[in-house]
Design a protein around this motif. Structure first.
Motif, mmCIF file in Angstrom:
data_model
loop_
_atom_site.group_PDB
_atom_site.id
_atom_site.type_symbol
_atom_site.label_atom_id
_atom_site.label_comp_id
_atom_site.label_asym_id
_atom_site.label_seq_id
_atom_site.Cartn_x
_atom_site.Cartn_y
_atom_site.Cartn_z
ATOM 1 N N ARG A 1 -21.186 29.618 -3.577
ATOM 2 C CA ARG A 1 -20.794 29.057 -4.837
ATOM 3 C C ARG A 1 -21.289 29.757 -5.613
ATOM 4 O O ARG A 1 -22.304 30.437 -5.203
ATOM 5 C CB ARG A 1 -22.488 27.810 -4.415
ATOM 6 C CG ARG A 1 -22.035 27.067 -3.557
ATOM 7 C CD ARG A 1 -22.300 25.809 -3.999
ATOM 8 N NE ARG A 1 -21.316 24.343 -2.807
ATOM 9 C CZ ARG A 1 -20.223 23.570 -3.387
ATOM 10 N NH1 ARG A 1 -19.771 23.783 -4.544
ATOM 11 N NH2 ARG A 1 -19.848 22.944 -3.200
ATOM 12 N N CYS A 2 -21.737 30.124 -7.178
ATOM 13 C CA CYS A 2 -22.288 30.560 -7.896
ATOM 14 C C CYS A 2 -24.104 30.062 -7.912
ATOM 15 O O CYS A 2 -24.155 28.507 -8.023
ATOM 16 C CB CYS A 2 -21.510 29.749 -9.573
ATOM 17 S SG CYS A 2 -22.459 30.872 -10.620
ATOM 18 N N SER A 3 -24.520 30.770 -8.227
ATOM 19 C CA SER A 3 -25.835 30.571 -7.639
ATOM 20 C C SER A 3 -26.648 30.454 -9.542
ATOM 21 O O SER A 3 -27.722 29.417 -9.404
ATOM 22 C CB SER A 3 -26.815 32.427 -7.710
ATOM 23 O OG SER A 3 -26.409 33.062 -9.080
ATOM 24 N N ALA A 4 -26.067 29.856 -10.339
ATOM 25 C CA ALA A 4 -26.058 29.311 -11.836
ATOM 26 C C ALA A 4 -26.175 28.316 -11.422
ATOM 27 O O ALA A 4 -26.854 27.017 -12.405
ATOM 28 C CB ALA A 4 -25.384 30.449 -13.045
ATOM 29 N N CYS A 5 -24.820 28.095 -11.385
ATOM 30 C CA CYS A 5 -24.327 26.261 -11.471
ATOM 31 C C CYS A 5 -23.329 25.586 -10.251
ATOM 32 O O CYS A 5 -23.503 24.631 -10.545
ATOM 33 C CB CYS A 5 -23.232 26.357 -12.585
ATOM 34 S SG CYS A 5 -21.758 26.918 -12.028
ATOM 35 N N ASP A 6 -23.632 25.785 -9.473
ATOM 36 C CA ASP A 6 -23.459 25.677 -8.555
ATOM 37 C C ASP A 6 -21.612 25.781 -7.857
ATOM 38 O O ASP A 6 -21.732 24.689 -6.953
ATOM 39 C CB ASP A 6 -23.691 24.195 -7.431
ATOM 40 C CG ASP A 6 -24.567 24.249 -6.431
ATOM 41 O OD1 ASP A 6 -24.215 25.508 -5.379
ATOM 42 O OD2 ASP A 6 -24.572 23.183 -6.270
ATOM 43 N N PHE B 1 -17.341 36.107 -12.081
ATOM 44 C CA PHE B 1 -17.607 35.950 -12.846
ATOM 45 C C PHE B 1 -17.417 34.372 -12.456
ATOM 46 O O PHE B 1 -16.391 34.749 -11.789
ATOM 47 C CB PHE B 1 -17.286 35.985 -14.474
ATOM 48 C CG PHE B 1 -17.739 37.604 -14.560
ATOM 49 C CD1 PHE B 1 -18.831 37.946 -15.321
ATOM 50 C CD2 PHE B 1 -16.701 38.599 -14.691
ATOM 51 C CE1 PHE B 1 -19.755 39.534 -15.521
ATOM 52 C CE2 PHE B 1 -17.792 40.169 -14.697
ATOM 53 C CZ PHE B 1 -18.665 40.032 -15.319
ATOM 54 N N CYS B 2 -18.490 34.027 -12.131
ATOM 55 C CA CYS B 2 -18.089 32.598 -11.900
ATOM 56 C C CYS B 2 -17.615 31.336 -12.940
ATOM 57 O O CYS B 2 -17.556 32.253 -14.588
ATOM 58 C CB CYS B 2 -19.219 31.331 -12.321
ATOM 59 S SG CYS B 2 -19.470 29.460 -12.246
ATOM 60 N N PRO B 3 -16.323 31.152 -12.625
ATOM 61 C CA PRO B 3 -15.133 30.399 -13.673
ATOM 62 C C PRO B 3 -16.019 28.925 -14.414
ATOM 63 O O PRO B 3 -15.291 28.437 -15.640
ATOM 64 C CB PRO B 3 -14.226 30.362 -12.644
ATOM 65 C CG PRO B 3 -14.832 30.289 -11.497
ATOM 66 C CD PRO B 3 -15.402 31.080 -11.432
ATOM 67 N N HIS B 4 -16.756 28.427 -14.127
ATOM 68 C CA HIS B 4 -17.400 27.564 -15.158
ATOM 69 C C HIS B 4 -18.173 28.503 -15.572
ATOM 70 O O HIS B 4 -18.715 27.141 -17.196
ATOM 71 C CB HIS B 4 -17.916 27.097 -13.773
ATOM 72 C CG HIS B 4 -16.848 26.361 -12.296
ATOM 73 N ND1 HIS B 4 -15.434 25.671 -12.913
ATOM 74 C CD2 HIS B 4 -16.798 26.915 -11.252
ATOM 75 C CE1 HIS B 4 -15.315 25.708 -11.480
ATOM 76 N NE2 HIS B 4 -15.695 26.702 -10.429
ATOM 77 N N CYS B 5 -18.812 29.231 -15.370
ATOM 78 C CA CYS B 5 -20.069 29.649 -16.284
ATOM 79 C C CYS B 5 -20.266 31.032 -16.671
ATOM 80 O O CYS B 5 -21.212 30.851 -17.714
ATOM 81 C CB CYS B 5 -21.341 28.704 -15.709
ATOM 82 S SG CYS B 5 -21.805 30.022 -14.600
ATOM 83 N N GLY B 6 -19.571 31.860 -16.119
ATOM 84 C CA GLY B 6 -19.494 32.645 -16.884
ATOM 85 C C GLY B 6 -20.876 33.813 -16.251
ATOM 86 O O GLY B 6 -20.384 35.009 -16.447
HETATM 87 ZN ZN LIG Z 1 -21.217 29.988 -12.640
#
Ligand SMILES: [Zn+2]
Length: 112
Positions: free
Chosen positions: A3-8, A17-22
């Motif tokens: 899970r992304c620590s920024a956007c989950d 890098f997160c494909p949702h929020c970068g």
């Molecule tokens: Zn993210």
């Protein structure tokens, strides 16, 4: 998958890098060590990944090409660190133990 620590959002393990929020998914510390000139050549690159899955990547380089690599989990990384310190002077070992204890108190490293 993690899970992304920024956007989950879901992030595949190999993504940096997160494909949702970068948001960057890995933070690492890298150090290079030269091989002993009288014994061999090449070098060692050590990458300590601070985000999950925490690991230490050791890679042996000759010229611009990695010859071999292995990743150690945090427990084996600490064991390797203690092993490497067996040849250090008692004064140096004491200084490293103090830094390790301080790092453990602020959450950078876990003590065994
Ligand atoms: Zn993210």
């Amino acid at each position: 998958m993690r899970r992304c620590s920024a956007c989950d959002g879901d992030v595949r393990d190999e993504f940096r890098f997160c494909p949702h929020c970068g948001h960057a998914q890995r933070t690492k510390i890298v150090e290079y060590f030269r091989g002993h000139p009288d014994v061999g050549d090449g070098g060692l690159r050590v990458s300590v990944y601070l985000t999950r899955p925490q690991n230490t990547r050791l890679s042996v380089w000759r010229g611009e090409e990695a010859q071999a690599a292995i990743s150690l989990d945090p427990r084996e990384t600490r064991r390797l660190g203690r092993f490497l310190m067996t040849g250090a002077s008692p004064r140096r070992r004491g200084a490293v133990e103090k830094v390790s204890a301080l790092a453990g108190r602020v959450g950078l490293l876990r003590q065994p």
